[in-house]
Design an enzyme around this catalytic site. Structure first.
Site, PDB file in Angstrom:
ATOM      1  N   HIS A   1      40.054  42.945  37.377  1.00 42.91           N
ATOM      2  CA  HIS A   1      39.437  43.467  38.592  1.00 42.91           C
ATOM      3  C   HIS A   1      37.922  43.293  38.512  1.00 42.91           C
ATOM      4  O   HIS A   1      37.360  43.036  37.440  1.00 42.91           O
ATOM      5  CB  HIS A   1      39.804  44.928  38.826  1.00 42.91           C
ATOM      6  CG  HIS A   1      39.676  45.822  37.626  1.00 42.91           C
ATOM      7  ND1 HIS A   1      38.496  45.992  36.951  1.00 42.91           N
ATOM      8  CD2 HIS A   1      40.588  46.582  36.978  1.00 42.91           C
ATOM      9  CE1 HIS A   1      38.693  46.844  35.965  1.00 42.91           C
ATOM     10  NE2 HIS A   1      39.954  47.200  35.935  1.00 42.91           N
TER      11      HIS A   1
HETATM   12  P1  TYD Z   1      43.095  50.387  35.611  1.00 43.53           P
HETATM   13  O1  TYD Z   1      41.802  50.291  36.327  1.00 43.53           O
HETATM   14  O2  TYD Z   1      44.196  49.503  36.080  1.00 43.53           O
HETATM   15  O3  TYD Z   1      42.919  50.190  34.061  1.00 43.53           O
HETATM   16  P2  TYD Z   1      42.307  48.929  33.256  1.00 43.53           P
HETATM   17  O4  TYD Z   1      41.269  48.305  34.109  1.00 43.53           O
HETATM   18  O5  TYD Z   1      41.737  49.515  32.029  1.00 43.53           O
HETATM   19  O6  TYD Z   1      43.397  47.985  32.937  1.00 43.53           O
HETATM   20  O7  TYD Z   1      43.555  51.922  35.693  1.00 43.53           O
HETATM   21  C1  TYD Z   1      44.834  52.351  35.311  1.00 43.53           C
HETATM   22  C2  TYD Z   1      45.169  53.629  36.081  1.00 43.53           C
HETATM   23  O8  TYD Z   1      44.259  54.671  35.734  1.00 43.53           O
HETATM   24  C3  TYD Z   1      45.066  53.447  37.577  1.00 43.53           C
HETATM   25  O9  TYD Z   1      46.140  54.176  38.156  1.00 43.53           O
HETATM   26  C4  TYD Z   1      43.778  54.120  37.950  1.00 43.53           C
HETATM   27  C5  TYD Z   1      43.595  55.174  36.867  1.00 43.53           C
HETATM   28  N1  TYD Z   1      42.182  55.393  36.540  1.00 43.53           N
HETATM   29  C6  TYD Z   1      41.578  56.585  36.919  1.00 43.53           C
HETATM   30  O10 TYD Z   1      42.197  57.462  37.548  1.00 43.53           O
HETATM   31  N2  TYD Z   1      40.268  56.783  36.592  1.00 43.53           N
HETATM   32  C7  TYD Z   1      39.551  55.853  35.899  1.00 43.53           C
HETATM   33  O11 TYD Z   1      38.350  56.081  35.609  1.00 43.53           O
HETATM   34  C8  TYD Z   1      40.193  54.638  35.516  1.00 43.53           C
HETATM   35  C9  TYD Z   1      39.444  53.566  34.760  1.00 43.53           C
HETATM   36  C10 TYD Z   1      41.508  54.449  35.856  1.00 43.53           C
END
Ligand code: TYD
Length: 144
Positions: free
Chosen positions: A53
């Site tokens: 992302h």
């Molecule tokens: P995601 O952004 O997909 O994780 P990564 O980029 O590390 O692979 O986030 C995974 C899940 O956690 C998603 O449902 C959103 C939640 N999340 C939060 O609620 N707060 C946060 O600060 C982050 C980074 C994720």
């Protein structure tokens, strides 16, 4: 420290002594933003790719406080860089509007993530084509 448009390594000062090591990360001093959010990733399988992302508002600094992982950063214009994070005193700064992927996690990896913003899903771009389109539009509009 100033905000930068590219990703780069940050080496943190080490305040270790005979009792062990200590690394300090202060917002707006050791990283170029005020830290609003901290989260960490662990227990990701070696073949797992996380991230995938870009963020319109958030800047990040990622630090493998244990183990190691790799971070690929893409600017949406065809440029990419891979950072190997394998020391608790080394981080990588990731600017806004950079596509990032974290992968090659070692079994003991703990990836600490410092962010400049509170969590807001609406500032995440999770589709690579949409990311490239936004970057193209920014450049067409003359934005930096
Ligand atoms: P995601 O952004 O997909 O994780 P990564 O980029 O590390 O692979 O986030 C995974 C899940 O956690 C998603 O449902 C959103 C939640 N999340 C939060 O609620 N707060 C946060 O600060 C982050 C980074 C994720």
């Amino acid at each position: 420290m100033n905000k930068n448009d590219s990703a780069y390594f940050i080496e943190f000062a080490e305040h270790g002594d005979e009792r062990g090591n200590l690394v300090v990360v202060e917002g707006e001093r050791d990283v170029p933003f005020a830290i609003q959010r901290v989260f960490y990733i662990y227990g990701s399988d070696t073949d797992m790719v996380r991230g995938q992302h870009a963020n319109r508002k958030s800047q990040f600094v990622l630090i493998n406080v244990a183990g190691q992982s790799k971070v690929k950063v893409m600017d949406g214009l065809g440029n990419e860089a891979v950072f190997c994070l394998n020391r608790p005193r080394t981080g990588v700064y990731i600017p806004t509007m950079a596509w990032k992927e974290m992968y090659d996690f070692s079994p003991d990896a703990v990836l600490l993530c410092l962010a400049s913003e509170h969590y807001d899903e609406s500032e995440y771009i999770r589709d690579f084509d949409a990311f490239e389109a936004e970057i193209a539009a920014m450049h067409k509009g003359g934005a930096q």
